[in-house]
Scaffold this motif. Structure first.
Motif: not given
Lengths: 197, 181
Positions: A48-52, A54-56, A62-64, A58-59
């Motif tokens: 699932v190479p695209g996950v990195v 997409r996760v980043m 978001r608050p730290a 999404a972050l």
């Protein structure tokens, strides 16, 4: 046990604790069925190479994540100090003034040293030592030496000028003030000799 | 702190908590495929697995300050993904079933024979008939290759209860495979 239940020995085969050769002949067919089941297990990786990305992504919104303030206060941390020379000079001047004010004695010259000979006449003693303010009243720290056969015990010490209190300790038990020096009450019922240099 | 590739999970977690959020990508990169396989076998769908892994990593980031042992990020993250997979199964059961074994079938068209593909697909469908607990112990042992002891440690349970769960899973799989043979 129903029709679909594997025999306990076949269960052990499935768990990897037995091989098909360990099974009795009547269970071999069931064992082979079990091995076919395991052979169908799909162990191929799932990529699932695209996950990195997409996760980043999404972050970003978001608050730290932060530990609660009280936990952060207890954590060890690295402190970096930036020293500015023009601020250092007044700070050093203040520090020097404090040192002079708090510890004036340390900045003055040390007192001169004086060598003194202590003598006690104790013909019956087997051992004599000297205890005083100069050796933290340690009765074993400064033994006297018997000089000849007439019961004279003696030791020489080099002490800083000032006032010292002391006593002789005879045979490790009996505390005796110096008969040739003035004495003061030690507050515990004994007399300490006083030496002023 | 160690340099570059030598960073441990704990180093990265502490760096992220200290404000270096871009370092979190290293953790995602490190574990995405490994856990995608677990999720795919649990959910029966590579697409659902990808969503679950992504969601679990985002959730883990949000809760990172609660990770009490940064050096055991792996075990902590696994529990988040596991909860996500269990919730997904409950949700999909309540609505529409997942397109079971879709990833298996698609991959087998290119790298395996039709018979192998059919056996894999049948087993994946049978796995989806197990309870989530049964399916999980089967996946961890036979897909991920963990021992009963390792699984017990990861799930905080006993080896005896895992074996009981697994033996029920074997019987159920046999039944399902026979009925759909």
């Amino acid at each position: 046990m129903s029709d679909h239940d594997f025999h306990p020995l076949v269960m052990q085969l499935l768990d990897g604790d037995l091989t098909i050769a360990d099974l009795p002949a009547e269970l071999r067919a069931q064992g082979e069925e079990a091995l076919r089941l395991l052979a169908a297990v799909d162990r191929r990786p799932v990529e699932v190479p695209g996950v990195v990305q997409r996760v980043m992504r999404a972050l970003e919104s978001r608050p730290a994540p932060r530990r609660p303030r009280w936990k952060r206060a207890l954590e060890p941390r690295e402190i970096r100090l930036r020293i500015r020379p023009w601020l250092l000079a007044p700070a050093l001047a203040i520090a020097a003034a404090l040192i002079v004010w708090i510890w004036p004695a340390r900045l003055t010259a040390p007192p001169p040293l004086v060598t003194v000979r202590f003598v006690l006449v104790a013909p019956d003693a087997k051992a004599v030592s000297l205890a005083g303010t100069f050796n933290q009243w340690d009765a074993r720290a400064t033994p006297l030496v018997r000089a000849g056969a007439n019961g004279v015990w003696t030791v020489s010490l080099t002490l800083p000028a000032g006032q010292h209190q002391y006593a002789f300790v005879v045979d490790g038990q009996r505390w005796v003030p110096d008969p040739g020096a003035p004495a003061v009450d030690d507050g515990f019922g004994r007399r300490n000799s006083v030496l002023t240099l | 702190m160690r340099l570059g590739a030598e960073l441990t999970d704990g180093d990265i977690v502490r760096a992220v908590l200290a404000g270096e959020r871009e370092r979190y990508a290293q953790l995602v990169e490190r574990y995405r495929d490994r856990y995608a396989r677990y999720a795919a076998r649990m959910l029966g769908s590579a697409d659902a697995a990808e969503d679950a892994v992504q969601d679990a990593f985002v959730r883990a980031f949000d809760q990172l300050a609660q990770c009490k042992e940064p050096d055991n990020f792996l075990g902590w993250f696994f529990l988040i993904l596991r909860n996500r997979c269990f919730a997904e199964r409950r949700r999909s059961r309540a609505t529409a079933p997942l397109e079971a074994a879709d990833s298996v079938a698609a991959a087998d068209r290119t790298d395996g024979g039709a018979e192998t593909a059919e056996r894999r697909r049948a087993l994946q469908l049978a796995l989806l008939e197990l309870t989530p607990d049964q399916r999980e112990v089967f996946v961890l042992k036979h897909v991920e290759g963990l021992s009963y002891g390792q699984i017990a440690e990861r799930l905080s349970t006993s080896v005896a209860s895992l074996k009981m769960r697994m033996h029920r899973a074997y019987d159920r799989l046999r039944q399902e495979l026979r009925e759909h043979a």
